[in-house]
Enzyme design. Structure first.
Site, short mmCIF file in Angstrom:
data_model
loop_
_atom_site.label_atom_id
_atom_site.label_comp_id
_atom_site.label_asym_id
_atom_site.label_seq_id
_atom_site.Cartn_x
_atom_site.Cartn_y
_atom_site.Cartn_z
N HIS A 84 0.83 -1.22 0.00
CA HIS A 84 0.00 0.00 0.00
C HIS A 84 0.86 1.27 0.00
O HIS A 84 0.51 2.26 0.63
CB HIS A 84 -0.94 0.01 1.20
CG HIS A 84 -1.92 -1.12 1.22
ND1 HIS A 84 -3.16 -1.06 0.59
CD2 HIS A 84 -1.85 -2.35 1.78
CE1 HIS A 84 -3.81 -2.20 0.80
NE2 HIS A 84 -3.03 -3.02 1.49
N ASN A 157 -10.31 -3.14 2.28
CA ASN A 157 -9.97 -3.27 0.87
C ASN A 157 -11.26 -3.15 0.05
O ASN A 157 -12.35 -3.17 0.61
CB ASN A 157 -9.32 -4.62 0.59
CG ASN A 157 -7.86 -4.68 1.04
OD1 ASN A 157 -7.21 -3.66 1.19
ND2 ASN A 157 -7.37 -5.89 1.24
#
Ligand code: HEM
Length: 320
Positions: A84, A157
């Site tokens: 990320h 997510n």
């Protein structure tokens, strides 16, 4: 301290046109110049000349101003996060429309109409910080709520399940999805040999793979992705009773994705496609909006499910 760094032979330098030991021009406090200090706030006359035993050296380690400056410099770069790393974020607010006061004592979920400031960060998983926005990849959807009772992070997510059942496999999963070690590519993308090697040996990944290879992982915009907390959390009410909860963010614009050909063309035209889209929409006052929806269930209901709701490779079907 400043005085000790100057040669005692020299008269104090004037406030302007001051020259250092190397005849360099440098600014001094006074005449509108603020006082230069160390990180601890100690005034320093000069951070351009280190303390030396003789005019030509050696440099002395007892010069803590030198050590502080170099240490600070050495720590200016924070190592890039392994997952990320590439993300785009925006400030906003959360406003409760229906109280969950029956299930929780958390004020953010029981005070209807109150606006709680928040910060939301969307991200890809596999690529580095400078990578592109458009590869086939899961998108992170991390929300930090600045509630009256403290900060609350709801990390999710854009897919309701995860690759693995046991966190101990996470380093292996990420090593597999990162660039292949002998060639350092492909970067940012999830469909390649080492990744297929991992998932082909990991049956529990199959559910997530079906989502990851769908058009969910080539979204049209960050404004059109869903978000899922994935895990089951617990709400506790005033009576101390607990209810399980799963959190789902639903985009007001609906879920929208690209097809592969579009994703490839967008990537060649604009590496910052999603970041630009988010920035431009917000700048134009076209603010993205999501509804936070919940799935609530009791321990008894959880026991009756034909699957383990604590297994993050499973969803609770909305039909249930
Ligand atoms: C359902 C499972 C998971 C989800 C939804 C998830 C999601 C995310 C998201 C969205 C971020 C970025 C947060 C941000 O934007 O600031 C993140 C960061 C991260 N995640 Fe996960 N993750 C999951 C599981 C795991 C597991 C099992 C591990 C390791 C054992 C892990 C390790 C990390 C690390 C190391 C970071 C970077 C943290 C940082 O540098 O600040 N994640 N995760």
């Amino acid at each position: 301290m400043a005085a000790s760094k100057k040669s005692t032979k020299n008269a104090p330098a004037p406030a302007t046109d001051a020259r250092g030991e190397g005849d360099e021009l440098h600014q001094r406090a006074g005449n509108g110049h603020p006082v230069l200090t160390t990180n601890q706030g100690i005034p320093v006359g000069d951070n351009q000349n280190s303390l030396r035993a003789t005019p030509r050296g050696p440099t002395l380690l007892e010069d803590f101003i030198l050590r502080e400056k170099i240490t600070h410099f050495d720590h200016e770069r924070i190592p890039e996060r392994i997952v990320h790393a590439r993300g785009s974020a925006a400030h906003g607010y959360f406003e409760l429309t229906r109280s969950l006061g029956e299930y929780t004592r958390a004020r953010i979920l029981s005070e209807v109409g109150v606006r709680t400031p928040l910060f939301t960060r969307f991200s890809t998983v596999a690529g580095g910080a400078g990578s592109v926005d458009t590869p086939r990849d899961v998108r992170g959807f991390a929300v930090k709520f600045y509630t009256k009772e403290g900060n609350w992070d709801l990390v999710g997510n854009n897919i309701p399940v995860f690759f693995i059942q046991d966190a101990i496999k996470f380093p292996d999963l990420i090593h597999a999805v990162k660039m292949e070690p002998d060639r350092a590519f492909p970067q940012a993308a999830s469909a390649h040999d080492t990744f297929w090697d991992f998932v082909s040996l990991m049956p529990e990944s199959m559910h997530m793979i079906m989502w990851a290879m769908s058009d969910r992982t080539i979204p049209r915009s960050l404004r059109t992705i869903e978000g899922f907390g994935i895990h089951s959390f617990r709400l506790i009410n005033d009576a101390g009773e607990s209810t399980f909860v799963k959190f789902h963010w639903r985009p007001k614009l609906g879920i929208q994705s690209t097809v592969w050909d579009e994703a490839v063309k967008l990537q060649s035209a604009d590496n910052d496609f999603h970041r630009r889209d988010l920035f431009e929409a917000i700048t134009a006052g076209d603010f993205p909006e999501w509804e936070l929806a919940v799935q609530l269930f009791t321990e008894e209901q959880a026991e009756a499910f034909p699957f383990d709701h604590l297994d993050s490779t499973k969803i609770i079907p909305e039909s249930l």
